[in-house]
Write an enzyme that holds these catalytic residues in place. Sequence first.
Site, PDB file in Angstrom:
ATOM      1  N   LYS A  15       8.499   6.215  -7.527  1.00  0.00           N
ATOM      2  CA  LYS A  15       7.355   6.363  -8.281  1.00  0.00           C
ATOM      3  C   LYS A  15       6.622   7.237  -7.536  1.00  0.00           C
ATOM      4  O   LYS A  15       5.862   8.075  -8.389  1.00  0.00           O
ATOM      5  CB  LYS A  15       6.610   4.783  -8.171  1.00  0.00           C
ATOM      6  CG  LYS A  15       7.115   3.717  -8.766  1.00  0.00           C
ATOM      7  CD  LYS A  15       6.508   2.429  -8.707  1.00  0.00           C
ATOM      8  CE  LYS A  15       5.961   2.069  -7.214  1.00  0.00           C
ATOM      9  NZ  LYS A  15       6.956   1.703  -6.246  1.00  0.00           N
ATOM     10  N   THR A  16       6.417   7.593  -6.393  1.00  0.00           N
ATOM     11  CA  THR A  16       5.474   8.480  -5.567  1.00  0.00           C
ATOM     12  C   THR A  16       5.976   9.770  -6.060  1.00  0.00           C
ATOM     13  O   THR A  16       5.301  10.785  -6.147  1.00  0.00           O
ATOM     14  CB  THR A  16       5.416   8.294  -4.262  1.00  0.00           C
ATOM     15  OG1 THR A  16       4.774   6.982  -3.767  1.00  0.00           O
ATOM     16  CG2 THR A  16       4.425   9.214  -3.713  1.00  0.00           C
ATOM     17  N   LYS A  39      -4.140   5.040  -7.151  1.00  0.00           N
ATOM     18  CA  LYS A  39      -3.183   3.795  -6.509  1.00  0.00           C
ATOM     19  C   LYS A  39      -4.110   2.668  -6.606  1.00  0.00           C
ATOM     20  O   LYS A  39      -4.565   2.509  -5.595  1.00  0.00           O
ATOM     21  CB  LYS A  39      -2.825   4.212  -5.271  1.00  0.00           C
ATOM     22  CG  LYS A  39      -2.080   3.200  -4.716  1.00  0.00           C
ATOM     23  CD  LYS A  39      -0.370   3.271  -5.041  1.00  0.00           C
ATOM     24  CE  LYS A  39       0.385   2.270  -4.405  1.00  0.00           C
ATOM     25  NZ  LYS A  39       1.860   2.315  -4.791  1.00  0.00           N
ATOM     26  N   SER A  43      -1.517  -1.587  -0.121  1.00  0.00           N
ATOM     27  CA  SER A  43      -1.240  -2.614   1.143  1.00  0.00           C
ATOM     28  C   SER A  43      -0.474  -1.563   2.469  1.00  0.00           C
ATOM     29  O   SER A  43       0.435  -1.287   2.142  1.00  0.00           O
ATOM     30  CB  SER A  43      -0.408  -3.730   0.843  1.00  0.00           C
ATOM     31  OG  SER A  43      -0.923  -4.676  -0.129  1.00  0.00           O
ATOM     32  N   CYS A 169      16.827  10.469  -7.949  1.00  0.00           N
ATOM     33  CA  CYS A 169      17.864  10.381  -6.946  1.00  0.00           C
ATOM     34  C   CYS A 169      17.172  10.009  -5.532  1.00  0.00           C
ATOM     35  O   CYS A 169      16.748  11.099  -4.890  1.00  0.00           O
ATOM     36  CB  CYS A 169      18.710  11.631  -6.888  1.00  0.00           C
ATOM     37  SG  CYS A 169      19.682  11.992  -8.486  1.00  0.00           S
TER      38      CYS A 169
END
Length: 230
Positions: A15-16, A39, A43, A169
């Site tokens: 995702k990042t 974001k 946590s 990937c």
Amino acid sequence: MNALLITGTDTEAGKTVLTTALAAYWQKYCSGRSLGIMKPIQSGVGDHEWYQQLFSLEQSAEEITPLYFQAPLAPPIAAIKENRHVDLAVVWQAYTALCQRRDFVLVEALGGLGSPVTEELTVADLAGEWRIPTVLVVPVRLGAIAQAVANVALARQTRVQLVGIVLNCIQPRTDEEIANWTPADLIQSLTNIPVLGCLPYLENPAELDKLAQVASDLDLECLLLTGNRQ
């Protein structure tokens, strides 16, 4: 909607990397149009600090991450350890305010589509209720087809507006491995969701020019809904 939610099949799906690549592309090719990054809940140390380091967002810490917990655990568990609760009203207010001030907002979800946000709600529930266009990141590895099918089923159950799937990937992969483990045609046939491209493994995920380049190989008309495709 002038926002896109980036979620994944699970943690460490990529995702990042996708969020950073889209932000790098926007910064390079969409000059004059403002971008926001969120974001919503974090946590432990991670993505919030990453985006502050890479981009000049002109956003306060609270505008990037309205809810922050110290322990790197699922939010409802991390909140209990701090004698707090997950206040989604705070997140919603920050999200809508940022959307009003920016031309486009990239929202990186926590964990995967099925990850808990509260004791009652998952990321999928939130995406469906808030009606945020969503892209699903699927890591290229054995078992990815089943993960894609299961997550798309969850998205449909919770009425998520899923605009597409992006393969990623997470380790160096050969063309043969990508074709065998994440065949785009088969995933599209099984899910009826378009595969918008595949991100290669990046040794340096902070190289913004390279990130913008790999983002340009994706189907940006589906991802950057108000952006300018180059």
